[in-house]
Design a protein around this motif. Structure first.
Motif, PDB file in Angstrom:
ATOM      1  N   ARG A   1       0.593  -1.295   0.128  1.00  0.00           N
ATOM      2  CA  ARG A   1      -0.022   0.245  -0.174  1.00  0.00           C
ATOM      3  C   ARG A   1       1.063   1.308   0.125  1.00  0.00           C
ATOM      4  N   PHE A   2       0.278   2.346  -0.495  1.00  0.00           N
ATOM      5  CA  PHE A   2       1.051   2.813  -0.743  1.00  0.00           C
ATOM      6  C   PHE A   2       0.653   4.851  -0.040  1.00  0.00           C
ATOM      7  N   THR A   3       1.811   5.479  -0.152  1.00  0.00           N
ATOM      8  CA  THR A   3       1.318   6.502   0.874  1.00  0.00           C
ATOM      9  C   THR A   3       1.568   7.723  -0.700  1.00  0.00           C
ATOM     10  N   VAL A   4       0.602   8.689  -1.124  1.00  0.00           N
ATOM     11  CA  VAL A   4       0.993   9.257  -1.286  1.00  0.00           C
ATOM     12  C   VAL A   4       0.937  11.317  -1.209  1.00  0.00           C
ATOM     13  N   HIS A   5       1.647  12.155  -1.849  1.00  0.00           N
ATOM     14  CA  HIS A   5       1.304  13.253  -1.410  1.00  0.00           C
ATOM     15  C   HIS A   5       1.312  13.857  -2.759  1.00  0.00           C
ATOM     16  N   GLY A   6       0.830  15.432  -2.878  1.00  0.00           N
ATOM     17  CA  GLY A   6      -0.019  16.278  -3.602  1.00  0.00           C
ATOM     18  C   GLY A   6       0.700  17.315  -3.218  1.00  0.00           C
ATOM     19  N   GLN A   7       0.115  18.372  -3.956  1.00  0.00           N
ATOM     20  CA  GLN A   7       0.415  19.212  -3.960  1.00  0.00           C
ATOM     21  C   GLN A   7      -0.539  20.479  -5.257  1.00  0.00           C
ATOM     22  N   LEU A   8      -2.381  20.615  -4.092  1.00  0.00           N
ATOM     23  CA  LEU A   8      -3.124  21.118  -5.534  1.00  0.00           C
ATOM     24  C   LEU A   8      -3.016  22.783  -5.769  1.00  0.00           C
ATOM     25  N   SER A   9      -3.681  22.622  -7.247  1.00  0.00           N
ATOM     26  CA  SER A   9      -3.332  24.331  -8.175  1.00  0.00           C
ATOM     27  C   SER A   9      -4.215  24.942  -7.214  1.00  0.00           C
ATOM     28  N   VAL A  10      -5.320  24.603  -6.553  1.00  0.00           N
ATOM     29  CA  VAL A  10      -5.983  26.283  -5.506  1.00  0.00           C
ATOM     30  C   VAL A  10      -6.218  25.885  -4.789  1.00  0.00           C
ATOM     31  N   GLY A  11      -6.131  26.464  -3.576  1.00  0.00           N
ATOM     32  CA  GLY A  11      -6.983  26.709  -1.979  1.00  0.00           C
ATOM     33  C   GLY A  11      -5.823  27.082  -1.139  1.00  0.00           C
ATOM     34  N   ASN A  12      -6.641  27.346  -0.171  1.00  0.00           N
ATOM     35  CA  ASN A  12      -5.613  27.512   1.120  1.00  0.00           C
ATOM     36  C   ASN A  12      -5.071  25.899   2.019  1.00  0.00           C
ATOM     37  N   GLN A  13      -5.890  25.326   1.597  1.00  0.00           N
ATOM     38  CA  GLN A  13      -4.780  23.992   1.883  1.00  0.00           C
ATOM     39  C   GLN A  13      -4.344  22.554   0.924  1.00  0.00           C
ATOM     40  N   GLN A  14      -3.227  23.463   0.131  1.00  0.00           N
ATOM     41  CA  GLN A  14      -2.919  22.899  -1.145  1.00  0.00           C
ATOM     42  C   GLN A  14      -2.357  21.579  -0.498  1.00  0.00           C
ATOM     43  N   LYS A  15      -1.605  21.310   0.090  1.00  0.00           N
ATOM     44  CA  LYS A  15      -0.840  20.168   0.508  1.00  0.00           C
ATOM     45  C   LYS A  15      -1.691  18.795   0.947  1.00  0.00           C
ATOM     46  N   VAL A  16      -1.600  17.628   0.471  1.00  0.00           N
ATOM     47  CA  VAL A  16      -2.815  16.289   0.824  1.00  0.00           C
ATOM     48  C   VAL A  16      -1.918  15.218   1.053  1.00  0.00           C
ATOM     49  N   THR A  17      -1.838  14.211   1.401  1.00  0.00           N
ATOM     50  CA  THR A  17      -1.610  13.021   2.081  1.00  0.00           C
ATOM     51  C   THR A  17      -2.730  12.068   1.297  1.00  0.00           C
ATOM     52  N   LEU A  18      -3.108  10.942   0.685  1.00  0.00           N
ATOM     53  CA  LEU A  18      -3.556   9.985   0.841  1.00  0.00           C
ATOM     54  C   LEU A  18      -3.122   8.466   1.957  1.00  0.00           C
TER      55      LEU A  18
END
Length: 450
Positions: free
Chosen positions: A68-85
């Protein structure tokens, strides 16, 4: 539920620990599980191995990998652009056979789907949860703190209505064992005056200042016990609507997405007389105590609460067997002694709760005997049930009240408080009347005959 722009968000994503390998894609939080669809592949769709003649042989990557994986991301818009799945599975890969078959290629698409998503921080699976804030269905009714310090309505034309509001003071209690603290706070949301008046509302939030090894641990060790306690008190199944957490890598409380967290959960208004305990009926320290006390009897509180909204289409036999097993398990957890028959455990459970639900079991020896018959008939597939369906229905409902009372007692709620609460609860009064009608052989004699 959030609008479409907050449910489908563009960004760039990568596997945790490999920020140099980014691919464009979009995050979808509109369904049961959060998922990320990538324009390309973060993991290779083909696994290569050398052949005996010195060449290379490629075979498709496993359709459902064990990892199983941990995926990080940086969203293009919004105040909370960092995400972790977190704990993400990857779908079977969709790619062009004669295209680039290496990882990081933009050949085809790849989907990662997981249970937990944090928006606002990049975390690793080993990162600890330091604090959390949670709202659940009926939390405002459970807290029962309106904040009005003065309310003098006048329905006569031209007469003033005097209202004074003060945000309720927060409550605080330590969790036994030095695990942390619970807080209950209110956040007001007044509206600006308009031509039709104004509105002052506040939301109740439970704050958990305690360290958890993971989001799963946070839910099972700290959130679920409070939900179960509130559910039994209200006679309603309380479910999470919002969860925010603070981690070692976040400065604020970041929103969390999970299949069990839904802001759009339907709720049924609690009519007067249709709940038997609210938070003002007990001490807030009892809530903190339940966090630890319920670990001794887990998962019985969760199983009991799952039966409160009996709309799953299950059979009575299934529900009765489930709670009959819980009755035996709860007695064993409470007394931690073996070598007791099933009937003896039932009789001891009745004795444990008789001061707060004296009418729930009717004549104790007959109630225990009937439940033993029902349990053995179903569990051992004996021919010809010895109870009528009406008797079994009453037994199932009586177990709900008896187990609920036992759970509250174990949390530290006083027996007299439970008893007084049930006296004013219309659903319990209706059960007592129905029990005497459906199972008169168990409930027709005076309670004193126990």
């Amino acid at each position: 539920m959030a609008d479409r722009d907050e449910q489908h968000l563009l960004g760039r994503f990568w596997l945790a620990g490999h920020p140099e390998q980014k691919l464009p894609g979009w995050l979808d939080v509109s369904g049961r599980n959060p998922k990320i669809t990538l324009a390309g592949q973060l993991t290779a769709p083909v696994e290569w191995s050398p052949t005996e003649d010195g060449g290379m042989q490629g075979v498709p990557a496993p359709e459902f990998p064990v990892e199983r994986f941990t995926v990080h991301g940086q969203l293009s818009v919004g105040n909370q652009q960092k995400v972790t799945l977190l704990q993400a599975d990857t779908y079977p890969l969709n790619f062009q056979l004669f295209g680039d078959l290496d990882a990081e290629s933009e050949n085809g698409t790849q989907v990662f789907e997981g249970h937990w998503l944090i928006r606002g921080a990049h975390i690793e699976p080993a990162d600890k949860i330091l604090k959390a804030m949670v709202r659940f269905t009926y939390i405002d009714e459970w807290a029962a703190r309106h904040g009005l310090t003065k309310y003098q309505p006048s329905f006569a034309a031209g007469k003033p209505v005097e209202v004074s509001y003060q945000e309720p003071e927060s409550l605080e209690a330590p969790i036994p064992g030095g695990l942390g603290k619970l807080h209950l706070g209110h956040y007001r949301q007044p509206t600006s005056p308009t031509s039709v008046g104004l509105e002052i509302r506040h939301e109740t939030w439970l704050r958990i200042d305690a360290e958890a090894a993971s989001l799963d641990a946070l839910h099972s060790e700290f959130v679920a016990p409070v939900l179960n306690l509130a559910s039994v008190m209200l006679d309603r199944s309380c479910k999470i609507t919002q969860l925010r957490v603070a981690t070692e890598n976040s400065e604020l409380y970041d929103p969390v997405y999970h299949p069990t967290i839904r802001a759009d959960r339907p709720v049924r208004p609690i009519e007067p007389g249709y709940s038997y305990l609210r938070l003002p009926d007990i001490d807030f320290a009892t809530v903190a105590n339940a966090v630890v006390a319920f670990r001794d009897i887990d998962p019985i509180p969760s199983i009991l609460v799952s039966t409160f909204e009996r709309d799953s289409g299950r059979f009575l036999e299934t529900d009765l067997l489930e709670l009959a097993a819980c009755a035996e398990g709860l007695d064993l957890r409470l007394h931690k002694t073996g070598d007791k028959t099933y009937r003896q455990r039932l009789e001891r459970l009745i004795a444990y709760t008789k001061d707060c639900v004296p009418e729930a079991a009717g004549v104790a020896v007959k109630w225990a005997g009937s439940l033993v018959n029902a349990r053995n008939d179903y569990a051992h597939l004996l021919p010809g049930p010895r109870n009528t369906w009406k008797t079994n229905l009453v037994l199932w409902e009586s177990l709900k009240w008896i187990l609920g009372a036992a759970i509250l007692l174990h949390a530290g709620v006083d027996a007299e408080v439970i008893k007084e609460g049930l006296k004013r609860h219309e659903s319990y009064a209706f059960f007592v009347r129905k029990a005497k009608n459906y199972a008169p052989d168990i409930y027709s004699e005076p309670v004193s005959a126990q």
